[in-house]
Design a protein around this motif. Structure first.
Motif, PDB file in Angstrom:
ATOM      1  N   UNK A  71       1.034  -0.863  -0.206  1.00 40.34           N
ATOM      2  CA  UNK A  71       0.101  -0.251  -0.283  1.00 40.34           C
ATOM      3  C   UNK A  71       0.669   1.296  -0.330  1.00 40.34           C
ATOM      4  N   UNK A  72       2.729   1.425  -0.045  1.00 39.99           N
ATOM      5  CA  UNK A  72       2.968   2.483   0.381  1.00 39.99           C
ATOM      6  C   UNK A  72       3.574   3.018  -0.837  1.00 39.99           C
ATOM      7  N   UNK A  73       3.342   2.254  -2.203  1.00 40.41           N
ATOM      8  CA  UNK A  73       3.922   1.335  -3.656  1.00 40.41           C
ATOM      9  C   UNK A  73       2.969   2.264  -4.166  1.00 40.41           C
ATOM     10  N   UNK A  74       2.323   2.572  -5.222  1.00 40.41           N
ATOM     11  CA  UNK A  74       1.253   3.317  -6.286  1.00 40.41           C
ATOM     12  C   UNK A  74       0.996   2.286  -7.063  1.00 40.41           C
ATOM     13  N   UNK A  75      -0.357   1.237  -7.250  1.00 37.60           N
ATOM     14  CA  UNK A  75      -0.905   0.353  -7.877  1.00 37.60           C
ATOM     15  C   UNK A  75      -2.333   0.482  -8.271  1.00 37.60           C
ATOM     16  N   UNK A  76      -2.298  -0.405  -9.058  1.00 36.61           N
ATOM     17  CA  UNK A  76      -3.566   0.024 -10.120  1.00 36.61           C
ATOM     18  C   UNK A  76      -4.098  -1.656  -9.931  1.00 36.61           C
ATOM     19  N   UNK A  77      -5.411  -1.769  -9.725  1.00 36.69           N
ATOM     20  CA  UNK A  77      -6.199  -3.511  -9.928  1.00 36.69           C
ATOM     21  C   UNK A  77      -6.485  -3.082 -11.779  1.00 36.69           C
ATOM     22  N   UNK A  78      -6.983  -4.216 -11.870  1.00 35.64           N
ATOM     23  CA  UNK A  78      -7.896  -3.792 -13.340  1.00 35.64           C
ATOM     24  C   UNK A  78      -8.686  -5.554 -13.990  1.00 35.64           C
ATOM     25  N   UNK A  79      -9.897  -4.722 -13.749  1.00 40.84           N
ATOM     26  CA  UNK A  79     -11.148  -6.001 -14.116  1.00 40.84           C
ATOM     27  C   UNK A  79     -11.831  -5.606 -15.461  1.00 40.84           C
ATOM     28  N   UNK A  80     -11.552  -6.676 -16.191  1.00 39.88           N
ATOM     29  CA  UNK A  80     -12.469  -5.647 -17.354  1.00 39.88           C
ATOM     30  C   UNK A  80     -13.722  -7.258 -17.508  1.00 39.88           C
ATOM     31  N   UNK A  81     -13.707  -7.882 -16.692  1.00 36.44           N
ATOM     32  CA  UNK A  81     -15.549  -8.562 -16.039  1.00 36.44           C
ATOM     33  C   UNK A  81     -15.784  -8.926 -15.267  1.00 36.44           C
ATOM     34  N   UNK A  82     -17.433  -9.254 -15.119  1.00 34.23           N
ATOM     35  CA  UNK A  82     -17.170  -9.311 -13.623  1.00 34.23           C
ATOM     36  C   UNK A  82     -16.020 -10.416 -12.512  1.00 34.23           C
ATOM     37  N   UNK A  83     -15.996 -10.111 -11.310  1.00 30.83           N
ATOM     38  CA  UNK A  83     -15.269 -10.620 -10.846  1.00 30.83           C
ATOM     39  C   UNK A  83     -15.763 -11.134  -9.268  1.00 30.83           C
ATOM     40  N   UNK A  84     -14.376 -11.794  -8.853  1.00 33.31           N
ATOM     41  CA  UNK A  84     -15.073 -11.845  -6.734  1.00 33.31           C
ATOM     42  C   UNK A  84     -13.672 -12.608  -6.277  1.00 33.31           C
TER      43      UNK A  84
END
Length: 314
Positions: free
Chosen positions: A112-125
């Motif tokens: 959490x102390x560094x930039x990050x991206x979470x990407x989801x192109x469809x529904x997910x769990x």
């Protein structure tokens, strides 16, 4: 005491769903920004349990991108290690130039102390495990890179444990007793993931040396310059050079001397001051000192000498 809470976009109008979702994920995790990746109506649900130092959040949602930005980090004091265990769908965690792909059953760690991206192109769990960094003995890679853990062997045991813990977290206080075991297991998994993600040391060393060579003719060349070119941290650069038995200063000086010696041989018409400037030296005096140290000679004498490694970088 354990605590359990659930949030859902079903509690608001459809037109307000994603705005509400942004607030939900900030309440459940660290401060984040988000945007949808589909024009379709958005829906999302989070079941969040707090077991002392271990926070478990089962997220079910539609396509989206979530970002932990530099500005959000600067406005907060949270220091967490997060682990995403993909239950359904597919996602990608990006941090420090590395992508960790999340297919069903796989797991990835990020900082959490560094930039990050979470990407989801469809529904997910997915299940997100969040633990303060101070509670863990194992550390992520020094550059904060997201590191993946597979879906078989020890990884399967770890993910199954946390999925079961999240499923039972809201059923009673007795689950609290499992929190210390969860920390130990997360430490174990993080160690496996970090070891598997460390790049080949020879490849790191080669990249660092190439970056030093590329920057040597710049008077302001620095460790930061090289680290940025290699897309890694200062500590990684220092470690790679140390394992090669050299330092940044020594390697930079040797590269500049090599360049200067090549110019002196191939362009005898150039004054020493010009050679010094084109090779990254601050001036003729610094050039003379470097030649004495590296070659045991003067720039004038070096016009007729082929130094070791002269043909390494044509």
């Amino acid at each position: 005491m354990s605590a359990h809470v659930e949030w859902s976009t079903r509690s608001v109008d459809e037109t307000d769903a994603f705005d509400y979702w942004r607030d939900m994920i900030c309440d459940a995790f660290v401060q984040l920004s988000a945007r949808p990746r589909s024009p379709e109506p958005f829906s999302g649900h989070i079941a969040h349990s707090d077991l002392d130092t271990v926070q478990l959040s089962t997220v079910t949602a539609g396509p989206q991108q979530v970002d932990r930005t530099t500005s959000l980090i600067a406005r907060s004091h949270e220091e967490f290690v997060l682990a995403s265990i993909q239950l359904d769908g597919r996602g990608v965690v990006q941090q420090s130039g590395r992508d960790a792909v999340l297919d069903a059953g796989s797991m990835a760690f990020y900082d959490s102390t560094r930039p990050y991206t979470l990407g989801f192109d469809g529904p997910f769990r997915q299940l997100v495990v969040q633990v303060p960094k101070r509670a863990l003995t194992t550390r992520l890679l020094t550059d904060g890179t997201a590191v993946p853990l597979g879906r078989d062997g020890p990884a399967r045991l770890v993910s199954d444990f946390f999925v079961g813990l999240a499923r039972g977290a809201g059923s009673g206080a007795e689950m609290q007793a499992l929190a210390p075991h969860a920390i130990g297991l997360l430490d174990f998994a993080l160690g496996i993931a970090a070891d598997g993600a460390r790049p080949n040391q020879a490849a790191v060393s080669r990249r660092v040396r190439d970056a030093v060579a590329a920057a040597a003719d710049q008077p302001d060349a620095s460790v930061d310059t090289v680290a940025a070119a290699c897309r890694t941290s200062r500590r990684t650069v220092f470690r790679a050079l140390s394992e090669d038995g050299t330092t940044f200063t020594e390697l930079l000086r040797a590269e500049r001397v090599r360049r200067a010696a090549q110019l002196l041989r191939t362009r005898p018409d150039l004054p020493v001051a010009v050679v010094a400037a084109r090779s990254g030296f601050a001036g003729p005096a610094q050039l003379h000192r470097a030649f004495r140290r590296e070659l045991g000679t003067t720039p004038g004498e070096a016009r007729t000498i082929t130094p070791p490694g002269a043909d390494r970088h044509p």
